[in-house]
Design a protein around this motif. Structure first.
Motif, PDB file in Angstrom:
ATOM      1  N   ILE A   9       0.831  -1.200   0.000  1.00 29.91           N
ATOM      2  CA  ILE A   9       0.000   0.000   0.000  1.00 29.91           C
ATOM      3  C   ILE A   9       0.864   1.248   0.000  1.00 29.91           C
ATOM      4  O   ILE A   9       2.003   1.227   0.466  1.00 29.91           O
ATOM      5  N   CYS A  10       0.303   2.311  -0.513  1.00 28.87           N
ATOM      6  CA  CYS A  10       0.954   3.618  -0.460  1.00 28.87           C
ATOM      7  C   CYS A  10       0.926   4.088   0.991  1.00 28.87           C
ATOM      8  O   CYS A  10      -0.090   3.961   1.667  1.00 28.87           O
ATOM      9  N   THR A  11       2.055   4.634   1.455  1.00 34.08           N
ATOM     10  CA  THR A  11       2.110   5.077   2.851  1.00 34.08           C
ATOM     11  C   THR A  11       2.052   6.595   2.983  1.00 34.08           C
ATOM     12  O   THR A  11       2.306   7.128   4.046  1.00 34.08           O
ATOM     13  N   ALA A  12       1.730   7.284   1.891  1.00 36.25           N
ATOM     14  CA  ALA A  12       1.753   8.755   1.973  1.00 36.25           C
ATOM     15  C   ALA A  12       0.560   9.313   2.724  1.00 36.25           C
ATOM     16  O   ALA A  12       0.581  10.470   3.139  1.00 36.25           O
ATOM     17  N   CYS A  13      -0.502   8.535   2.883  1.00 33.79           N
ATOM     18  CA  CYS A  13      -1.570   8.966   3.783  1.00 33.79           C
ATOM     19  C   CYS A  13      -2.309   7.726   4.259  1.00 33.79           C
ATOM     20  O   CYS A  13      -2.062   6.617   3.798  1.00 33.79           O
ATOM     21  N   SER A  14      -3.225   7.924   5.180  1.00 34.54           N
ATOM     22  CA  SER A  14      -3.835   6.767   5.824  1.00 34.54           C
ATOM     23  C   SER A  14      -4.934   6.108   4.994  1.00 34.54           C
ATOM     24  O   SER A  14      -5.547   5.143   5.441  1.00 34.54           O
ATOM     25  N   VAL A  15      -5.183   6.612   3.793  1.00 34.22           N
ATOM     26  CA  VAL A  15      -6.140   5.916   2.918  1.00 34.22           C
ATOM     27  C   VAL A  15      -5.590   4.531   2.570  1.00 34.22           C
ATOM     28  O   VAL A  15      -6.316   3.540   2.576  1.00 34.22           O
ATOM     29  N   GLY A  16      -4.306   4.466   2.295  1.00 28.49           N
ATOM     30  CA  GLY A  16      -3.672   3.175   2.012  1.00 28.49           C
ATOM     31  C   GLY A  16      -4.045   2.590   0.663  1.00 28.49           C
ATOM     32  O   GLY A  16      -4.426   1.418   0.561  1.00 28.49           O
ATOM     33  N   CYS A  17      -3.942   3.373  -0.389  1.00 24.86           N
ATOM     34  CA  CYS A  17      -4.279   2.880  -1.733  1.00 24.86           C
ATOM     35  C   CYS A  17      -3.345   1.730  -2.136  1.00 24.86           C
ATOM     36  O   CYS A  17      -2.185   1.695  -1.734  1.00 24.86           O
ATOM     37  N   GLY A  18      -3.881   0.838  -2.938  1.00 24.42           N
ATOM     38  CA  GLY A  18      -3.129  -0.355  -3.320  1.00 24.42           C
ATOM     39  C   GLY A  18      -2.096  -0.112  -4.403  1.00 24.42           C
ATOM     40  O   GLY A  18      -2.351   0.578  -5.387  1.00 24.42           O
ATOM     41  N   GLY A  58      -7.289   3.373  -8.322  1.00 25.17           N
ATOM     42  CA  GLY A  58      -6.988   4.807  -8.410  1.00 25.17           C
ATOM     43  C   GLY A  58      -5.828   5.185  -7.496  1.00 25.17           C
ATOM     44  O   GLY A  58      -5.497   4.476  -6.558  1.00 25.17           O
ATOM     45  N   HIS A  59      -5.187   6.300  -7.806  1.00 26.89           N
ATOM     46  CA  HIS A  59      -4.095   6.849  -7.003  1.00 26.89           C
ATOM     47  C   HIS A  59      -4.189   8.352  -7.081  1.00 26.89           C
ATOM     48  O   HIS A  59      -4.623   8.896  -8.087  1.00 26.89           O
ATOM     49  N   CYS A  60      -3.688   9.042  -6.068  1.00 24.77           N
ATOM     50  CA  CYS A  60      -3.419  10.464  -6.275  1.00 24.77           C
ATOM     51  C   CYS A  60      -1.970  10.554  -6.771  1.00 24.77           C
ATOM     52  O   CYS A  60      -1.276   9.538  -6.876  1.00 24.77           O
ATOM     53  N   CYS A  61      -1.499  11.776  -7.043  1.00 23.96           N
ATOM     54  CA  CYS A  61      -0.167  11.914  -7.642  1.00 23.96           C
ATOM     55  C   CYS A  61       0.938  11.427  -6.704  1.00 23.96           C
ATOM     56  O   CYS A  61       1.974  10.956  -7.155  1.00 23.96           O
ATOM     57  N   LYS A  62       0.702  11.511  -5.382  1.00 27.19           N
ATOM     58  CA  LYS A  62       1.747  11.049  -4.451  1.00 27.19           C
ATOM     59  C   LYS A  62       1.920   9.538  -4.555  1.00 27.19           C
ATOM     60  O   LYS A  62       3.031   9.031  -4.608  1.00 27.19           O
ATOM     61  N   GLY A  63       0.805   8.839  -4.582  1.00 25.63           N
ATOM     62  CA  GLY A  63       0.873   7.386  -4.671  1.00 25.63           C
ATOM     63  C   GLY A  63       1.434   6.921  -6.004  1.00 25.63           C
ATOM     64  O   GLY A  63       2.162   5.932  -6.076  1.00 25.63           O
ATOM     65  N   ALA A  64       1.121   7.665  -7.054  1.00 27.28           N
ATOM     66  CA  ALA A  64       1.584   7.273  -8.386  1.00 27.28           C
ATOM     67  C   ALA A  64       3.112   7.330  -8.476  1.00 27.28           C
ATOM     68  O   ALA A  64       3.716   6.670  -9.319  1.00 27.28           O
TER      69      ALA A  64
HETATM   70  S1  SF4 Z   1      -2.269   7.317  -3.348  1.00 24.68           S
HETATM   71 FE1  SF4 Z   1      -2.789   9.311  -2.452  1.00 24.68          FE
HETATM   72  S2  SF4 Z   1      -4.802   8.989  -1.484  1.00 24.68           S
HETATM   73 FE2  SF4 Z   1      -3.877   6.958  -1.858  1.00 24.68          FE
HETATM   74  S3  SF4 Z   1      -2.786   6.426   0.048  1.00 24.68           S
HETATM   75 FE3  SF4 Z   1      -1.323   7.407  -1.332  1.00 24.68          FE
HETATM   76  S4  SF4 Z   1      -1.359   9.565  -0.747  1.00 24.68           S
HETATM   77 FE4  SF4 Z   1      -3.209   8.639   0.098  1.00 24.68          FE
END
Ligand code: SF4
Length: 186
Positions: A61-70, A95-101
């Motif tokens: 999972i992405c660790t940039a926020c607590s949503v934890g996108c896959g 889906g991802h935001c730019c940080k997760g991407a």
């Molecule tokens: S991709 Fe964006 S919304 Fe998803 S966990 Fe990472 S920072 Fe959060």
């Protein structure tokens, strides 16, 4: 004819020095082009199939926020080499935001902080985790004794899970203050 940048540079550094620099830059450009011509080659059949032979895909999972996108992290010999969006993830649904991407580049960044550092006499120096926590503890203790617990504010992180946020809040309360906040982005 000189353009404005050249004119500004030649005024500042002097015409002779500027011409020397231009000659060096030109030579470097030619060398680089020559060198890159030597290193390119056709990809092998295996590399076309997979540029990272022997790699495996790991669900994370992405660790940039607590949503934890896959994220699907592709790992080769223990090194994270490529990433994809996890299409079947139940929260982010592909889906991802730019940080997760760009999460992979937070890991591979050359300026990534990997251990505690302290600046002494203008120089950064590596210290152990024990020393880092001892130093922080000492500073917090000094602040509490000198100015009281409300002199400190605890600011959480959008990376925290609900459980981590709970413990963080408890920690502030045990320190003796209600000065806590979260950095939620959602
Ligand atoms: S991709 Fe964006 S919304 Fe998803 S966990 Fe990472 S920072 Fe959060």
């Amino acid at each position: 004819m000189e353009n404005m940048t050249q004119r500004a540079l030649t005024t500042k550094i002097g015409r002779r020095s500027f011409l020397k620099m231009a000659a060096v830059a030109g030579a470097f450009g030619a060398t680089s082009a020559f060198a890159s011509g030597n290193v390119t080659r056709a990809a092998t059949e295996e590399e076309v199939k997979n540029p990272f032979p022997g790699s495996k895909k790991v669900k994370t999972i992405c660790t940039a926020c607590s949503v934890g996108c896959g994220i699907i992290a592709e790992v080769q010999n223990g090194v994270w080499v490529r990433q994809e969006v996890a299409q079947d993830h139940p929260i982010s649904l592909g889906g991802h935001c730019c940080k997760g991407a760009d999460m992979i580049d937070m890991v591979r960044s050359e300026v990534r902080l990997k251990y505690p550092m302290v600046k002494e006499k203008g120089q950064w120096k590596r210290i152990s985790w024990d020393e880092a926590t001892d130093r922080i503890t000492k500073k917090l203790e000094d602040l509490r004794v000198k100015s009281g617990p409300d002199a400190v504010q605890f600011l959480g992180s959008a990376k925290m899970s609900t459980e981590q946020a709970y413990y963080f809040r408890k920690f502030a309360a045990m320190f003796g203050t209600n000065n806590t906040d979260h950095q939620a982005r959602i």
